[in-house]
Design a protein around this motif. Structure first.
Motif, PDB file in Angstrom:
ATOM      1  N   GLN A  69      -2.016 -14.905  35.315  1.00 10.58           N
ATOM      2  CA  GLN A  69      -1.096 -15.806  34.629  1.00 10.58           C
ATOM      3  C   GLN A  69      -0.613 -15.197  33.316  1.00 10.58           C
ATOM      4  O   GLN A  69       0.559 -15.249  32.980  1.00 10.58           O
ATOM      5  N   LEU A  72       3.182 -14.265  32.141  1.00 17.33           N
ATOM      6  CA  LEU A  72       3.791 -14.795  30.915  1.00 17.33           C
ATOM      7  C   LEU A  72       4.300 -13.658  30.030  1.00 17.33           C
ATOM      8  O   LEU A  72       5.415 -13.710  29.502  1.00 17.33           O
ATOM      9  N   THR A  88       7.659 -11.773  29.880  1.00 12.07           N
ATOM     10  CA  THR A  88       8.784 -12.301  29.096  1.00 12.07           C
ATOM     11  C   THR A  88       9.245 -11.297  28.051  1.00 12.07           C
ATOM     12  O   THR A  88      10.390 -11.346  27.604  1.00 12.07           O
TER      13      THR A  88
END
Lengths: 284, 213
Positions: free
Chosen positions: B150, B154, B157
């Protein structure tokens, strides 16, 4: 040493005025602004003069290579008496006056500068514009050896600017040869430049070598560079934004808070009538 | 000669400390220029440009770590990524605060107008917002709680932030695009390397699948 040498030379040669030397017989300007002057240091170290590089401190660093003597300005085109003026002749063409003007850059900063010069109209009258003369084109020096910034194709060289005939003849439109009581520093457009204080700074061509009177509206270097961003008129106008940034406010160099930008840079009383009936969002 | 494939903890701590100090140089330069009145005629513009430049530079430096580690085999390089990324956030925050406090002096109407109407500010602001969750999740506890996968997802980005930063720079310069172009080329190389590895990985796993079949 250098000072002694230049003093000795001054005795031998007919006054050769170089950057930084005092100008004499300058009439003080009748009108003065309530705004305090921008410091000489800021005026001579923060410049947009792409011929010497695009950073603000490039011109002060690089303009030493500009040779301002010998220098001539050819005035030609739609005139009865075209003439190539020597710079010494131009310095004596009309009485020199000090004029304290606001300068508003299109980048939303501004200064207050005590220029020295005389109205462009004085020069134009001497060459007798013909009835066909509707516009005036100003062409700056092109010489990459003296102007290192011209080795890059940042703009289409030589730098070209223009005014409508009535703008050029307006008494506010100044042909400047000095500032702060001294001969114009190289980085400020020596030896002779235009100052049209109600227009964005880039309209005021520097280091001029040719003035051409034309029937058709000239195409300027900035119009070629960005036709949607830089128009022929480029009057200071807080109501018409640059496509990428606001023109409503400006930062006066030396001040912290932004000031509201004034229509025609505060010269509306003198020049607004030149544009009566014109849509200034269209003719930006 | 030692190959630097591995470093002992002591050496690593020293290098980390040195990098930590080096990364502060742009800020110290600004502080000393401000103190000695060397920021020039338009100090606010100078501070805005300098902090923005270094925010983008640190994003690119951070993105250099992984390819460099792969080419050199120096796995300890990975241990610098977080610090460099946080420096990118540090300079981006200074850049944003300079705009807010010094340039606009909290003129909210004008700020909102800028964000809505000026594409270069819209993009720059969005890139800054996207950096915030990355900065917040840059500690071991949160990584553990999120789970590596996860977290990694993230932190991808950052590619968007980097592209946004370059566009922001490109759109704001008046004419001379030398600097934003340089950043764009470097970013293109850094993202290109990743694309290359990704495609190769894809190819390999597919080849593996066919071999198996």
């Amino acid at each position: 040493m250098q000072l002694a040498a230049s003093t000795a030379l001054a005795g031998l040669l007919p006054s050769v005025a170089l950057a930084g030397e005092p100008l004499t017989n300058v009439k003080k300007s009748a009108e003065s602004l309530p705004d305090p002057l921008t410091s000489l240091k800021d005026i001579t170290s923060y410049n947009n003069f792409y011929e010497f590089g695009t950073a603000k401190d490039d011109p002060a660093r690089n303009a030493g290579s500009l040779r301002t003597r010998p220098w001539t300005v050819s005035v030609e085109g739609e005139v009865n008496k075209p003439k190539v003026f020597d710079i010494e002749e131009l310095l004596k063409l009309a009485p020199l006056e000090e004029r304290i003007y606001r300068l508003r850059c299109v980048e939303a900063w501004s200064m207050v500068i005590p220029w020295i010069g005389y109205s462009l109209a004085e020069l134009l009258k001497q060459v007798e514009p013909t009835g066909n003369a509707k516009y005036v084109e100003f062409i700056s020096l092109e010489d990459p050896k003296q102007m290192p910034g011209q080795r890059d194709a940042t703009l289409n060289w030589p730098y070209r600017e223009g005014l409508r005939m009535d703008e050029a003849m307006h008494p506010l439109t100044l042909l400047a040869v000095g500032l702060y009581g001294e001969v114009l520093p190289n980085q400020n457009g020596a030896p002779i430049r235009l100052v049209a204080p109600w227009k964005y700074g880039f309209k005021s061509a520097k280091s001029i070598v040719k003035i051409r009177l034309t029937e058709k509206q000239p195409i300027t270097s900035w119009m070629e560079a960005g036709p949607s961003e830089y128009g022929f008129y480029s009057n200071v106008n807080p109501a018409v934004d640059h496509p990428r940034w606001s023109q409503a406010k400006e930062r006066r160099i030396g001040e912290f808070f932004k000031r509201p930008t004034l229509p025609f840079n505060g010269y509306a009383d003198q020049v607004a009538q030149l544009y009566a009936g014109m849509d200034l969002t269209k003719y930006f | 000669m030692k190959t630097f494939k591995t470093l002992n903890n002591k050496a690593l701590a020293w290098i980390k400390f040195a990098v930590f100090l080096l990364a502060l140089i742009p800020m110290f330069k600004l502080v000393s220029d401000a103190y000695f009145d060397n920021l020039g005629a338009n100090p606010i513009e100078k501070i805005t440009h300098s902090t923005g430049y270094w925010a983008l530079a640190f994003i690119l430096i951070t993105l250099t770590i992984t390819p460099l580690r792969r080419f050199s085999g120096w796995n300890w390089l990975q241990r610098f990524r977080r610090m460099l990324g946080l420096y990118a956030f540090f300079y981006a925050s200074l850049h944003f605060l300079t705009y807010l406090a010094l340039d606009q002096f909290f003129d909210w109407t004008s700020i909102v107008n800028d964000i809505v109407k000026r594409p270069y500010i819209t993009v720059g602001f969005a890139a800054f917002l996207l950096l915030i969750p990355l900065a917040i999740t840059s500690n071991n506890r949160i990584i553990k709680r999120m789970g590596g996968k996860q977290w990694l997802l993230l932190h991808r980005t950052v590619y968007v932030c980097a592209v946004g930063g370059v566009i922001h720079y490109w759109w704001l310069v008046k004419k001379d695009i030398t600097n934003p172009l340089t950043f764009a080329i470097l970013l293109g190389i850094l993202l290109g390397i990743r694309l290359f590895y990704w495609l190769r990985g894809l190819h390999k796993s597919r080849a593996g699948f066919w071999n198996f079949a």
